[in-house]
Design a protein around this motif. Structure first.
Motif, PDB file in Angstrom:
ATOM      1  N   THR A  87       0.820  -1.220   0.000  1.00 37.81           N
ATOM      2  CA  THR A  87       0.000   0.000   0.000  1.00 37.81           C
ATOM      3  C   THR A  87       0.856   1.273   0.000  1.00 37.81           C
ATOM      4  OG1 THR A  87      -0.166  -0.145   2.423  1.00 37.81           O
ATOM      5  CG2 THR A  87      -1.972  -1.089   1.123  1.00 37.81           C
ATOM      6  N   LEU A  88       1.594   1.486   1.060  1.00 38.04           N
ATOM      7  CA  LEU A  88       2.336   2.744   1.210  1.00 38.04           C
ATOM      8  C   LEU A  88       3.587   2.811   0.347  1.00 38.04           C
ATOM      9  CD1 LEU A  88       2.517   5.435   2.789  1.00 38.04           C
ATOM     10  CD2 LEU A  88       3.961   4.235   4.438  1.00 38.04           C
ATOM     11  N   LEU A  89       4.343   1.738   0.302  1.00 38.00           N
ATOM     12  CA  LEU A  89       5.657   1.768  -0.352  1.00 38.00           C
ATOM     13  C   LEU A  89       5.549   1.434  -1.830  1.00 38.00           C
ATOM     14  CD1 LEU A  89       7.781   0.092   2.466  1.00 38.00           C
ATOM     15  CD2 LEU A  89       7.205   2.509   2.148  1.00 38.00           C
ATOM     16  N   GLN A  90       4.663   2.159  -2.496  1.00 38.16           N
ATOM     17  CA  GLN A  90       4.440   2.016  -3.929  1.00 38.16           C
ATOM     18  C   GLN A  90       4.714   3.350  -4.611  1.00 38.16           C
ATOM     19  OE1 GLN A  90       3.428  -0.899  -5.609  1.00 38.16           O
ATOM     20  NE2 GLN A  90       3.762  -1.900  -3.632  1.00 38.16           N
ATOM     21  N   GLY A  91       5.081   3.296  -5.887  1.00 39.54           N
ATOM     22  CA  GLY A  91       5.329   4.534  -6.618  1.00 39.54           C
ATOM     23  C   GLY A  91       6.424   5.349  -5.947  1.00 39.54           C
ATOM     24  N   ALA A  92       6.150   6.638  -5.743  1.00 40.96           N
ATOM     25  CA  ALA A  92       7.138   7.499  -5.088  1.00 40.96           C
ATOM     26  C   ALA A  92       7.451   7.007  -3.685  1.00 40.96           C
ATOM     27  CB  ALA A  92       6.623   8.937  -5.043  1.00 40.96           C
ATOM     28  N   GLY A  93       6.467   6.382  -3.025  1.00 44.48           N
ATOM     29  CA  GLY A  93       6.666   5.890  -1.667  1.00 44.48           C
ATOM     30  C   GLY A  93       7.718   4.804  -1.550  1.00 44.48           C
ATOM     31  N   SER A  94       8.058   4.174  -2.662  1.00 44.70           N
ATOM     32  CA  SER A  94       9.053   3.103  -2.617  1.00 44.70           C
ATOM     33  C   SER A  94      10.439   3.600  -2.248  1.00 44.70           C
ATOM     34  CB  SER A  94       9.109   2.374  -3.964  1.00 44.70           C
ATOM     35  OG  SER A  94       9.529   3.252  -4.992  1.00 44.70           O
ATOM     36  N   SER A  95      10.654   4.905  -2.298  1.00 50.66           N
ATOM     37  CA  SER A  95      11.966   5.449  -1.941  1.00 50.66           C
ATOM     38  C   SER A  95      12.103   5.715  -0.445  1.00 50.66           C
ATOM     39  CB  SER A  95      12.255   6.733  -2.726  1.00 50.66           C
ATOM     40  OG  SER A  95      11.302   7.735  -2.414  1.00 50.66           O
ATOM     41  N   ALA A  96      11.030   5.511   0.318  1.00 49.59           N
ATOM     42  CA  ALA A  96      11.124   5.639   1.767  1.00 49.59           C
ATOM     43  C   ALA A  96      11.964   4.494   2.326  1.00 49.59           C
ATOM     44  CB  ALA A  96       9.735   5.633   2.402  1.00 49.59           C
ATOM     45  N   ARG A  97      12.560   4.704   3.488  1.00 52.87           N
ATOM     46  CA  ARG A  97      13.335   3.658   4.159  1.00 52.87           C
ATOM     47  C   ARG A  97      12.417   2.889   5.093  1.00 52.87           C
ATOM     48  NH1 ARG A  97      17.497   4.676   9.146  1.00 52.87           N
ATOM     49  NH2 ARG A  97      17.903   2.481   9.630  1.00 52.87           N
ATOM     50  N   PHE A  98      12.302   1.595   4.859  1.00 54.09           N
ATOM     51  CA  PHE A  98      11.453   0.767   5.699  1.00 54.09           C
ATOM     52  C   PHE A  98      12.304  -0.074   6.636  1.00 54.09           C
ATOM     53  CE2 PHE A  98       9.106  -3.261   6.447  1.00 54.09           C
ATOM     54  CZ  PHE A  98       8.087  -2.719   7.220  1.00 54.09           C
ATOM     55  N   VAL A  99      11.964  -0.057   7.931  1.00 54.85           N
ATOM     56  CA  VAL A  99      12.669  -0.828   8.950  1.00 54.85           C
ATOM     57  C   VAL A  99      11.698  -1.867   9.505  1.00 54.85           C
ATOM     58  CG1 VAL A  99      13.921  -0.745  11.136  1.00 54.85           C
ATOM     59  CG2 VAL A  99      14.112   1.156   9.508  1.00 54.85           C
ATOM     60  N   PRO A 100      11.865  -3.134   9.119  1.00 55.99           N
ATOM     61  CA  PRO A 100      10.921  -4.165   9.564  1.00 55.99           C
ATOM     62  C   PRO A 100      11.147  -4.563  11.009  1.00 55.99           C
ATOM     63  CG  PRO A 100      12.660  -5.168   8.275  1.00 55.99           C
ATOM     64  CD  PRO A 100      12.905  -3.680   8.231  1.00 55.99           C
ATOM     65  N   MET A 101      10.148  -5.228  11.579  1.00 58.38           N
ATOM     66  CA  MET A 101      10.286  -5.846  12.894  1.00 58.38           C
ATOM     67  C   MET A 101      10.674  -7.312  12.777  1.00 58.38           C
ATOM     68  SD  MET A 101       7.246  -4.381  15.354  1.00 58.38           S
ATOM     69  CE  MET A 101       7.737  -3.221  16.639  1.00 58.38           C
ATOM     70  N   LYS A 102      10.129  -7.988  11.797  1.00 56.82           N
ATOM     71  CA  LYS A 102      10.395  -9.409  11.607  1.00 56.82           C
ATOM     72  C   LYS A 102      11.820  -9.619  11.110  1.00 56.82           C
ATOM     73  CE  LYS A 102       9.379 -13.869  10.804  1.00 56.82           C
ATOM     74  NZ  LYS A 102      10.648 -14.330  10.230  1.00 56.82           N
ATOM     75  N   ASN A 103      12.523 -10.574  11.696  1.00 56.25           N
ATOM     76  CA  ASN A 103      13.852 -10.944  11.225  1.00 56.25           C
ATOM     77  C   ASN A 103      13.898 -12.465  11.061  1.00 56.25           C
ATOM     78  OD1 ASN A 103      14.501 -11.969  13.926  1.00 56.25           O
ATOM     79  ND2 ASN A 103      14.776  -9.818  14.529  1.00 56.25           N
ATOM     80  N   ASP A 104      15.092 -13.015  10.902  1.00 54.67           N
ATOM     81  CA  ASP A 104      15.225 -14.433  10.570  1.00 54.67           C
ATOM     82  C   ASP A 104      15.180 -15.372  11.776  1.00 54.67           C
ATOM     83  OD1 ASP A 104      15.419 -13.852   7.882  1.00 54.67           O
ATOM     84  OD2 ASP A 104      17.606 -13.707   7.909  1.00 54.67           O
ATOM     85  N   ALA A 105      15.015 -14.840  12.973  1.00 55.75           N
ATOM     86  CA  ALA A 105      14.967 -15.699  14.165  1.00 55.75           C
ATOM     87  C   ALA A 105      13.752 -16.625  14.113  1.00 55.75           C
ATOM     88  CB  ALA A 105      14.925 -14.849  15.428  1.00 55.75           C
ATOM     89  N   ALA A 106      13.840 -17.729  14.827  1.00 54.07           N
ATOM     90  CA  ALA A 106      12.795 -18.741  14.784  1.00 54.07           C
ATOM     91  C   ALA A 106      11.484 -18.266  15.402  1.00 54.07           C
ATOM     92  CB  ALA A 106      13.268 -20.008  15.489  1.00 54.07           C
ATOM     93  N   ASP A 107      11.565 -17.382  16.386  1.00 53.87           N
ATOM     94  CA  ASP A 107      10.355 -16.882  17.044  1.00 53.87           C
ATOM     95  C   ASP A 107      10.627 -15.462  17.537  1.00 53.87           C
ATOM     96  OD1 ASP A 107      11.464 -16.942  19.807  1.00 53.87           O
ATOM     97  OD2 ASP A 107      11.374 -19.111  19.550  1.00 53.87           O
ATOM     98  N   PRO A 108       9.600 -14.735  17.933  1.00 56.60           N
ATOM     99  CA  PRO A 108       9.813 -13.340  18.332  1.00 56.60           C
ATOM    100  C   PRO A 108      10.690 -13.176  19.568  1.00 56.60           C
ATOM    101  CG  PRO A 108       7.550 -14.007  18.756  1.00 56.60           C
ATOM    102  CD  PRO A 108       8.169 -15.073  17.924  1.00 56.60           C
TER     103      PRO A 108
END
Length: 229
Positions: A87-108
């Motif tokens: 939704t948000l990171l489309q078009g011009a919004g794709s140039s924003a820097r996104f910092v996710p919460m999910k990483n490669d660990a097995a559980d939170p």
């Protein structure tokens, strides 16, 4: 300070909220050279994010992260990251820097230290935190009766791993401390059931009963509430 905006039309509410958020982000970029926002997932924010994606912002100066995240793959239908990217990171919004919460660990729980470090590196306080609220009064992934709720309300950490008492998937969530380390809080409420919960949560009482009170019953961060049918 808490300000309410009430709408009979949810689309009008979403458009107005997106316009308000865009203006505040634009002001932050002009003042500090960068703006930051933490977003909630679920159904309600989708039209807001779609409208916001069309705003004429300097997107390259915007940092986007999440209020909470389900511990699922980023392409999973329940992923908040997927919602933001679709939704948000489309078009011009794709140039924003996104910092996710999910990483490669097995559980939170295993992933919390890395998530904490990633979010701690952001320029706090965040400019905006967009919260939602469940029919049980939870916000972010701070659920009533969750084993981690007390820690989520009292910890000085920014993030906490949570196992919801009823909802699916383990979660990563911002803590109360992190949410109140923001310049502005927006809350989006839709539907009669949630409006009734919101009205009850505005009353005095323990935060543990209605965790949304962590935002509604404080005088540190300005709160604006968008309420629609």
């Amino acid at each position: 300070m808490l300000v309410e905006y009430r709408f009979t039309d949810s689309e009008a509410a979403a458009s107005d909220l997106a316009t308000r958020i865009a203006a505040m982000l634009d002001e932050a970029i002009a003042a500090r050279g960068v703006a930051s926002i933490a977003l909630s997932g679920g159904r309600s924010p989708r039209p807001v994010l779609e409208a916001l994606s069309r705003a004429p912002l300097d997107w390259s100066e915007l940092i986007v992260t999440l209020v909470d995240e389900r511990w699922v793959a980023p392409d999973h239908e329940d992923s908040n990251e997927r919602l933001i990217r679709d939704t948000l990171l489309q078009g011009a919004g794709s140039s924003a820097r996104f910092v996710p919460m999910k990483n490669d660990a097995a559980d939170p729980y295993a992933g919390q230290p890395s998530c904490e470090a990633a979010l701690a590196a952001l320029p706090w306080p965040l400019d905006i935190i967009l919260l939602g609220m469940g029919e049980d009064g939870h916000t972010a992934s701070l659920f009533p009766q969750a084993a981690e709720l007390e820690e989520g309300l009292s910890s000085d950490a920014l993030t906490i791993a949570v196992t919801p008492p009823a909802a699916p998937h383990g979660r990563m969530s911002l803590t109360r401390h992190a949410i109140l380390q923001s310049r502005h809080i927006f809350l989006q409420i839709a539907g009669d059931t949630k409006k009734a919960v919101y009205d009850r949560a505005r009353e005095d009482g323990p935060i543990e009963r209605w965790p949304i009170r962590l935002a509604l019953c404080q005088h540190v961060v300005p709160v604006e509430v968008w309420i629609s049918a």
